[in-house]
Design an enzyme around this catalytic site. Structure first.
Site, PDB file in Angstrom:
ATOM      1  N   LYS A 170     -63.056  -6.558 -22.111  1.00  0.00           N
ATOM      2  CA  LYS A 170     -62.506  -7.586 -23.011  1.00  0.00           C
ATOM      3  C   LYS A 170     -61.292  -8.284 -22.404  1.00  0.00           C
ATOM      4  O   LYS A 170     -61.108  -9.483 -22.619  1.00  0.00           O
ATOM      5  CB  LYS A 170     -62.154  -6.996 -24.369  1.00  0.00           C
ATOM      6  CG  LYS A 170     -60.939  -6.090 -24.392  1.00  0.00           C
ATOM      7  CD  LYS A 170     -60.607  -5.652 -25.794  1.00  0.00           C
ATOM      8  CE  LYS A 170     -59.443  -4.683 -25.794  1.00  0.00           C
ATOM      9  NZ  LYS A 170     -58.195  -5.261 -25.319  1.00  0.00           N
ATOM     10  N   THR A 171     -60.469  -7.566 -21.640  1.00  0.00           N
ATOM     11  CA  THR A 171     -59.300  -8.203 -21.023  1.00  0.00           C
ATOM     12  C   THR A 171     -59.748  -9.286 -20.046  1.00  0.00           C
ATOM     13  O   THR A 171     -59.194 -10.386 -20.007  1.00  0.00           O
ATOM     14  CB  THR A 171     -58.430  -7.158 -20.299  1.00  0.00           C
ATOM     15  OG1 THR A 171     -58.014  -6.171 -21.240  1.00  0.00           O
ATOM     16  CG2 THR A 171     -57.205  -7.815 -19.683  1.00  0.00           C
ATOM     17  N   ASP A 206     -55.724 -10.421 -29.497  1.00  0.00           N
ATOM     18  CA  ASP A 206     -56.342  -9.209 -28.959  1.00  0.00           C
ATOM     19  C   ASP A 206     -56.193  -8.058 -29.963  1.00  0.00           C
ATOM     20  O   ASP A 206     -55.296  -8.064 -30.805  1.00  0.00           O
ATOM     21  CB  ASP A 206     -55.652  -8.849 -27.637  1.00  0.00           C
ATOM     22  CG  ASP A 206     -56.382  -7.770 -26.872  1.00  0.00           C
ATOM     23  OD1 ASP A 206     -57.572  -7.518 -27.161  1.00  0.00           O
ATOM     24  OD2 ASP A 206     -55.770  -7.173 -25.964  1.00  0.00           O
ATOM     25  N   GLU A 207     -57.054  -7.035 -29.849  1.00  0.00           N
ATOM     26  CA  GLU A 207     -56.999  -5.831 -30.691  1.00  0.00           C
ATOM     27  C   GLU A 207     -56.891  -6.188 -32.176  1.00  0.00           C
ATOM     28  O   GLU A 207     -56.088  -5.626 -32.920  1.00  0.00           O
ATOM     29  CB  GLU A 207     -55.811  -4.944 -30.270  1.00  0.00           C
ATOM     30  CG  GLU A 207     -55.837  -4.501 -28.825  1.00  0.00           C
ATOM     31  CD  GLU A 207     -56.877  -3.435 -28.517  1.00  0.00           C
ATOM     32  OE1 GLU A 207     -57.687  -3.110 -29.404  1.00  0.00           O
ATOM     33  OE2 GLU A 207     -56.890  -2.949 -27.373  1.00  0.00           O
ATOM     34  N   GLN A 215     -63.089   1.155 -33.202  1.00  0.00           N
ATOM     35  CA  GLN A 215     -61.861   1.784 -32.709  1.00  0.00           C
ATOM     36  C   GLN A 215     -60.666   1.467 -33.607  1.00  0.00           C
ATOM     37  O   GLN A 215     -59.518   1.509 -33.167  1.00  0.00           O
ATOM     38  CB  GLN A 215     -61.576   1.325 -31.278  1.00  0.00           C
ATOM     39  CG  GLN A 215     -62.633   1.748 -30.274  1.00  0.00           C
ATOM     40  CD  GLN A 215     -62.208   1.488 -28.846  1.00  0.00           C
ATOM     41  OE1 GLN A 215     -61.291   2.114 -28.314  1.00  0.00           O
ATOM     42  NE2 GLN A 215     -62.886   0.552 -28.201  1.00  0.00           N
ATOM     43  N   ARG A 221     -63.624   7.819 -24.177  1.00  0.00           N
ATOM     44  CA  ARG A 221     -62.618   7.903 -23.107  1.00  0.00           C
ATOM     45  C   ARG A 221     -63.225   8.499 -21.838  1.00  0.00           C
ATOM     46  O   ARG A 221     -62.654   8.384 -20.751  1.00  0.00           O
ATOM     47  CB  ARG A 221     -61.422   8.787 -23.509  1.00  0.00           C
ATOM     48  CG  ARG A 221     -60.616   8.376 -24.716  1.00  0.00           C
ATOM     49  CD  ARG A 221     -60.224   6.933 -24.708  1.00  0.00           C
ATOM     50  NE  ARG A 221     -61.199   6.122 -25.411  1.00  0.00           N
ATOM     51  CZ  ARG A 221     -61.303   4.805 -25.316  1.00  0.00           C
ATOM     52  NH1 ARG A 221     -60.503   4.138 -24.518  1.00  0.00           N
ATOM     53  NH2 ARG A 221     -62.213   4.132 -25.993  1.00  0.00           N
TER      54      ARG A 221
END
Length: 590
Positions: A34-35, A217-218, A248, A554
């Site tokens: 996504k970044t 973002d987020e 998340q 993770r």
């Protein structure tokens, strides 16, 4: 079209980057790049003759903002800076420095950090008489109210619980003191910008015209105030892109509101949706298990991630007889694999901080290097040191260090303790460590310092209960204190050898955004994961499932899930039941 912008993007990333005009929602799964998409989207906007000055990128951490800024500037052909790139709070502070006079404070206002806020609330509590609630409890309740844009004047309309009147009294006085001091806290930075935009439409329009392209973002971590700022800014031109993974969303205790997705889709009903489901982190085996878990949630979009990696190792499920055997097993497995993976590529994840104790002790015994991320080692935590001070004084009233600490906990509490000491000083050895601990709690009202409603206080209470687990194992108080001293000496030896990059120990919350070759998720049992406080609430249960999902995703190569038949935790010894989350995915559990 600048083909360099689209180089190395998969089709879904390409489509998301290509969308320039109008609202869009990018559902970006864990490890889906996504970044990269955000950065390339900004580059594409600039390539299409959109002034960098009109672009705003809002992130949740300064670290993320710095990374994005560096990557964008690396090939920004104009050399012009973006209109803004950074956190919500920094963005709001910037606006208020310029426009704060319209709301009655100067452009030189000070920003109170956590320490300043707690000091102010302590002062108010003292002025208004003692309270059985801690300053951090009031701060938590006030922060939640501000996140929901609820001022003191409306507090009692919204909250009707029995603590509400006292919270309202402190909240009202707190805001008045802030105003007197020409000060704002971090939540005020958000609230005041909402007020500025709401009551001064000319200011809102000025910033709408200036910032015509907004990327957030987020987004799954936004609270109501942050969403209100975003919506107001984007309302005129609708050129807004939000990026998030609602699987998340794990910060409701901080005010994050997962229903902001519904609000966004209602307010920007023409928003185009892009799903990023190509994962560049984990094996397909891990991703399939993650999907099996998270697909039981019904309140948010679910992505089925597909891996670029090989199928990968089978997930290991290990059931031990008790928590000591669990800790030994984890230690042995890490030591077996240390030649294949460096220690720094291992992570042990747990639901509560209190669970770190038994793992720390197992690592110390073998010499496995570790780093406790975002936390304080168990016996150095304030609440643990407080109780140890009382117990040390029962055994040795000449211990001046323990006495000084016990006095600082509170004069009335120390008077209560002194009374207890005089009653049992000749017979304290007749009582087990656990009973002595209970007598200390009763005589000092120590537990009244903490409220289970405040997440930080609840964590401290769990740590205290975990200390009782140690007490159960060492019923003789002298032997108990010797055990603590021995563990502390091992801590000291570890530190004396110098810092090492070791296995990461952290809570599942702290693990978000990180990745490791090998991940152990420990204590996957009812009452732990999901947490006992969440079992009777459907929405909290879904968040616990998301928390488990975060832990699973993770892992890059290997994933271990461990649980026990019996466990002594939070001061109770009893049968343990495997988590319902594992029963939901029975295909994977032997």
């Amino acid at each position: 079209m600048n083909t360099k912008i689209f180089k190395n993007l998969n089709q879904h990333q390409h489509d998301a980057v290509s969308h320039i005009k109008g609202p869009s929602l990018i559902l970006a799964g864990a490890g889906s790049g996504k970044t990269r998409v955000l950065v390339h989207k900004v580059q594409n906007l600039i390539e299409n003759d959109i002034s960098p000055y009109s672009i705003v990128m809002i992130t949740f951490t300064n670290k993320a903002a710095s990374e994005m800024k560096n990557r964008i500037q690396a090939f920004n052909p104009t050399g012009e800076s973006l209109g803004y790139i950074g956190t919500f709070h920094a963005f709001c502070a910037k606006l208020l420095r310029i426009n704060g006079a319209l709301l009655g404070f100067s452009n030189k206002f000070v920003i109170y950090d956590d320490g300043d806020q707690l000091a102010l609330i302590r002062k108010i509590i003292k002025e208004k008489g003692s309270s059985k609630f801690s300053p951090s409890y009031f701060l938590y309740r006030i922060s939640l109210a501000k996140n929901e844009l609820i001022p003191p004047s409306r507090y009692l309309e919204v909250f009707t619980d029995y603590q509400a009147k006292e919270v309202h009294k402190i909240y009202d006085a707190y805001q008045k003191e802030l105003r007197k001091s020409d000060a704002l806290d971090f939540d005020d930075l958000l609230v005041k910008v909402v007020e500025l935009f709401t009551f001064h439409p000319e200011i809102l329009e000025k910033y709408q015209n200036r910032h015509r392209y907004i990327l957030v973002d987020e987004f799954q971590d936004t609270n109501l105030a942050q969403y209100a700022i975003t919506r107001l800014l984007a309302d005129k031109y609708k050129n807004i892109t939000i990026v998030g993974d609602f699987s998340q969303s794990i910060y409701s205790f901080r005010g994050a509101d997962i229903t902001n997705l519904e609000k966004f889709q209602k307010d920007f009903e023409k928003a185009k949706v892009f799903n990023l489901e190509r994962n560049y982190r984990s094996s397909q085996t891990i991703l399939d298990f993650a999907y099996k878990i998270i697909s039981k949630n019904k309140s948010h979009p679910i992505l089925h991630l597909m891996s670029e990696n090989i199928q990968g190792e089978e997930i290991v499920f290990f059931e031990s007889d008790n928590e000591q055997e669990e800790a030994v097993y984890i230690t042995q497995e890490i030591e077996k694999m240390k030649d294949e993976y460096p220690y720094s590529s291992f992570a042990v994840l747990y639901r509560t901080n209190a669970q770190s104790r038994i793992i720390e002790e197992a690592f110390l015994h073998v010499g496995t290097p570790y780093v406790l991320v975002g936390g304080t080692r168990f016996y150095e935590r304030k609440e643990i040191k407080d109780i140890l001070a009382y117990l040390k004084l029962l055994v040795n009233p000449k211990d001046s260090v323990a006495r000084d600490r016990a006095v600082k906990i509170g004069k009335k509490r120390f008077e209560g303790f002194a009374k207890l000491y005089n009653e049992i000083k000749e017979s304290y050895e007749d009582f087990s460590t656990e009973i002595l601990m209970e007598k200390v709690f009763e005589s000092t009202n120590y537990l009244d310092l903490y409220s289970v409603i405040d997440p930080e206080d609840a964590m401290r209470i769990e740590n205290i209960k975990e200390l009782k687990s140690v007490a159960i194992s060492f019923p003789n108080v002298v032997e108990f204190l010797e055990q603590v001293a021995l563990v502390e000496s091992e801590y000291f030896e570890k530190e004396k050898r110098g810092p090492k990059d070791g296995v990461k120990l952290m809570t599942l919350h702290q693990a978000k955004g990180l990745e490791f070759d090998v991940v152990f998720i420990v204590g996957v049992e009812e009452g732990i994961l999901p947490h006992s406080r969440s079992i009777d609430d459907y929405f909290q249960l879904e968040e616990e499932r998301r928390l488990f999902y975060v832990g699973i995703t993770r892992a890059r190569k290997r994933l271990y899930i461990t649980y026990t038949k019996r466990r002594t935790i939070f001061g109770r010894r009893g049968e343990a039941l495997k988590s319902r989350f594992l029963f939901e995915s029975e295909d994977y559990v032997s």
